[in-house]
Enzyme design. Sequence first.
Site, PDB file in Angstrom:
ATOM      1  N   GLY A  34       0.824  -1.199   0.000  1.00 17.90           N
ATOM      2  CA  GLY A  34       0.000   0.000   0.000  1.00 17.90           C
ATOM      3  C   GLY A  34       0.859   1.250   0.000  1.00 17.90           C
ATOM      4  N   HIS A  74       3.490   5.048   2.854  1.00 21.03           N
ATOM      5  CA  HIS A  74       4.657   4.764   3.696  1.00 21.03           C
ATOM      6  C   HIS A  74       5.915   5.420   3.157  1.00 21.03           C
ATOM      7  CE1 HIS A  74       1.946   1.880   5.350  1.00 21.03           C
ATOM      8  NE2 HIS A  74       1.957   1.119   4.278  1.00 21.03           N
ATOM      9  N   HIS A 131      -0.315   1.549   9.218  1.00 15.08           N
ATOM     10  CA  HIS A 131      -1.492   1.763   8.377  1.00 15.08           C
ATOM     11  C   HIS A 131      -2.537   2.582   9.095  1.00 15.08           C
ATOM     12  CE1 HIS A 131       0.377  -1.773   6.593  1.00 15.08           C
ATOM     13  NE2 HIS A 131      -0.071  -1.293   5.474  1.00 15.08           N
TER      14      HIS A 131
END
Lengths: 337, 337, 210, 210
Positions: free
Chosen positions: B54, B57, B219
């Site tokens: 995802g 980051h 997250h």
Amino acid sequence: MKKLINDPHNVVAESIAGFLRAESGRVARVGDTLAVRRVDAPVQGKVALLSGGGSGHEPLHAGFVGRGMLDAAVPGPVFTSPTPDPIVAAAQSVDSGRGVLFIVKNYTGDVLNFETAAELAELEGVTVESVLVDDDVAVRDSLYTAGRRGVAGTLLVEKIAGAAAERGDDLEAVASVARTVVSRVRSMGVALSACTVPHAGVPSFDLADDEIEIGIGIHGEPGRARIPAEDADHIAARLLAPILEDLEVAKGERVLVLVNGMGGTPLSELHLLFGSVAALLDERGIIIDRSLVGNYVTALEMQGASVTILHLDPELTELWDAPVDTPALVRRGPHGE
Amino acid sequence: MKKLINDPHNVVAESIAGFLRAESGRVARVGDTLAVRRVDAPVQGKVALLSGGGSGHEPLHAGFVGRGMLDAAVPGPVFTSPTPDPIVAAAQSVDSGRGVLFIVKNYTGDVLNFETAAELAELEGVTVESVLVDDDVAVRDSLYTAGRRGVAGTLLVEKIAGAAAERGDDLEAVASVARTVVSRVRSMGVALSACTVPHAGVPSFDLADDEIEIGIGIHGEPGRARIPAEDADHIAARLLAPILEDLEVAKGERVLVLVNGMGGTPLSELHLLFGSVAALLDERGIIIDRSLVGNYVTALEMQGASVTILHLDPELTELWDAPVDTPALVRRGPHGE
Amino acid sequence: MTLDTAWARRWIAEAAATLVGERDRLNGLDRAIGDGDHGENLDRGFQAAADRVSGLADATTPAEVLKVVASALISTVGGAAGPLYGTAFARASRATAGEPEWSAETLATALTAAAEGVAERGKSTRGEKTMNDAWGPAADAASAASGAGESAEKALVAAADAARAGAEATEPLVATKGRASYLGDRSAGHRDPGAESTALLLAAAVTAVS
Amino acid sequence: MTLDTAWARRWIAEAAATLVGERDRLNGLDRAIGDGDHGENLDRGFQAAADRVSGLADATTPAEVLKVVASALISTVGGAAGPLYGTAFARASRATAGEPEWSAETLATALTAAAEGVAERGKSTRGEKTMNDAWGPAADAASAASGAGESAEKALVAAADAARAGAEATEPLVATKGRASYLGDRSAGHRDPGAESTALLLAAAVTAVS
Ligand SMILES: Nc1ncnc2c1ncn2[C@@H]1O[C@H](COP(=O)(O)OP(=O)(O)O)[C@@H](O)[C@H]1O
Ligand SMILES: Nc1ncnc2c1ncn2[C@@H]1O[C@H](COP(=O)(O)OP(=O)(O)O)[C@@H](O)[C@H]1O
Ligand SMILES: [Mg+2]
Ligand SMILES: [Mg+2]
Ligand SMILES: [Mg+2]
Ligand SMILES: [Mg+2]
């Protein structure tokens, strides 16, 4: 206020201590001050570069101490210029005999303290030149103000003058390169949120959920105007317009673009903003020859960014590309290698 | 929610576009995907490293594409694993014939999508090995959970396995180095504030002004426990204890310490926290042989940090010290030079 | 009571005590049009100054006390206020060297030297919304009192009152020097922190008389 | 009405329409015990699936429709739900290949294949607070209805009801799979977003019948 700190009055000292430990291969402490110097200073035969100012702008300045950039950095308390004493101590600790260039951001406090330090250092036999950085176009000129502030453009002055010193230029020549950069670099910033000075404990200004502050500096001070929140493309246009009004870069000319985060903005947003800025420069036919994106000249955890444009010439480009090895900026060689 | 973005649904695409433009000397786009590869890929004779997951980051993973580290990075939507298609395309674009190592953070979504991608890539003639990173000691083991998460330790796996690939190791050997790092690295994080996913528009959890969240992932998910705010020294102790319980580093042994910011925490606080961690390791007689401090594996604009300890051995140290040249991590040579 | 060495010592102790209590308010004034540290900076500086003064065994003139204060401020305050206050105290010290007890005229000389020092060092003048707007009127008031044959104590009270009025009168001004100048018109409507701290310092000098 | 190709097409269109409206609620469920993107992920996936299905000129069986849905979901959803839903639809498609119109038994076969696919792919089982807790009961209910000789439509309603009950029953559970498992005991007291979306999907299948 929530911060990763212990005693709010001891933040700078503890942070510098951690920094010195983490970067012990590159930097060392100047005496018992908070100032930081290259571990191998004084470097024989080289003009030394010294900068400093209030803390809270990390990695500026201590993060840029190392080969190809600064020889010493002198941090003051958060957002407050250091006093002359540690500046003098740092200058003495890095002078190889070829003199020390002071790179000073144009704030009354920095100017006065570095001025005093320069006088005292000269008394100790250190030859000092000073260069004032005043790249922030958000501020009106010195007829009406203390003069434009030094903001993210400072990083470019330090890098490029540092390369000139590293190639062996004498003090006057290094100062002249630094002044050339100052004359060709302009910046403007935006805040999406304020920052909180640790010992103050409350945000430096209040911004509603749908407001942004245009033309901010790097000390948590309010800016030129408060406006309703806008998207990145519009913000890019707002930041770029006054820069290009002042700088007069013609179509077909080359620039370095620095998109700098204020500390609390994620890198992904800075890259997105860089894309917006690049599109606007494309429209004007201005060539982006070099670029840098990251949190380099910050205001604690402030969310926001600044755009800096440096009007390149071949010499500045060459000096920008020269290797540098500091905690916060490392370059192995020419761009693209 | 205030962010430097345009359409909240287009954040990843626009950010990657800006990144590719700013870093055009080092990276290029894979086909018409959002995946990023080394500009000189495939590198003949070298095992390729691919990671992804995802977005949100940054600089992980795309910021670590370059010589000595990753050959390709495949970003998904914010905090959501990418689908198999771009992973396969990226694998094909960087495979020189010596195979591709997938470095996968241990989340159900990443595991499943990279698993599917590996199968599809093999059908296309690409030999794939996969390594799962699961360094987060905040999570109980897989008897009770989906298994430990991959967090900041991922950066160390990518750097060290990247150096092994660069020196010419074959796929199995590179995978084995990566697995050694995984077996010797542990992390734990703390949040002082939550983050806001752009398309969601509201913070991922609510934290009162005097609360912090211990044991968070990357997250925006809540952590192991919510506790009253504490100072840096106490937080350091809380993060370090479970790491050292799990890792069993003896007195006199050497470690690498990574103090990683979650995105919204200024570098000065990370250095301060590093100092706190270092003091605790000193007490235990554990030797800090290498260190890294910065915002590397982040959760958007979350304020907070994680501590990662890698139990070094001479080979890992040598590989860590090897040169690397990526947008977010550059090293010229051995530590201290 | 007279303006002698003991008074000068009490003044600095009193100033340090005042600043502990006023620190947050000065920070607040500075937050509105500057960077929020003025109270912090001065508090740090005057604690150091008071320490050094109390350790100063052998001073026989106010000038000797003020010289120590000047160097303490220069080496601990930083920011704009450090060099400016440092200059003010240094000039006042130099202008009164050798005087064991100040007359109204000596006081006027001291304050005028201080006010001129600040203006010179700051490349600034009255009306720019800075500490000049307190130092200047204070010097004028002391000179006028001295000219009118008032006592040193009365002259000091007049100076402190003038500094206070001057500080309050900065509120409507638009700053053209210091950090507040960056705000342009938005600086109007706030009191200048440096002018306010100058008024507090002179009020402490009055308190120290009794 | 029957469970034929047209029904399968309507089902996916209906599912896409449902997810637009339920997106924020599913994000909210996921925010409580996951990372807040489940609604976003599925909405993106089902809009893509509905697009591809509406562009699918020549399908003659539900299985052909579901195959397209499976690959659309795999290539657009990402996260954990993408491969899991992709597997569920792929397995249902494979298990019903060639059937132009589903009987209750075919439906049971399809749902059982889907439920087993999810469990296998997710290395998970019922009671772990995941979408298994909706798929499993749905498959059981369809099988029971089929065994009891009910119509396909009735069996579908029973399956949808069971999925809904299963989703609601995840609330007290402590998660041991997926992101929610990181929370340990703190995951109890919240409904699993994947189980909820499964219930919504099967409800859409019921709506599509009429
Ligand atoms: N050029 C100047 N001349 C006179 N006084 C000045 C000048 N610049 C700033 N000041 C004074 O300094 C005060 C600010 O001091 P302080 O907050 O301690 O320093 P800084 O602005 O560096 O944070 C202002 O309120 C003003 O009174
Ligand atoms: N191992 C598993 N087996 C079955 N279902 C799972 C598993 N892991 C996660 N899920 C389901 O996936 C849902 C989360 O999907 P989503 O939010 O889209 O992905 P992510 O967790 O990657 O963000 C959970 O609510 C759960 O129902
Ligand atoms: Mg200041
Ligand atoms: Mg997700
Ligand atoms: Mg100030
Ligand atoms: Mg999710």
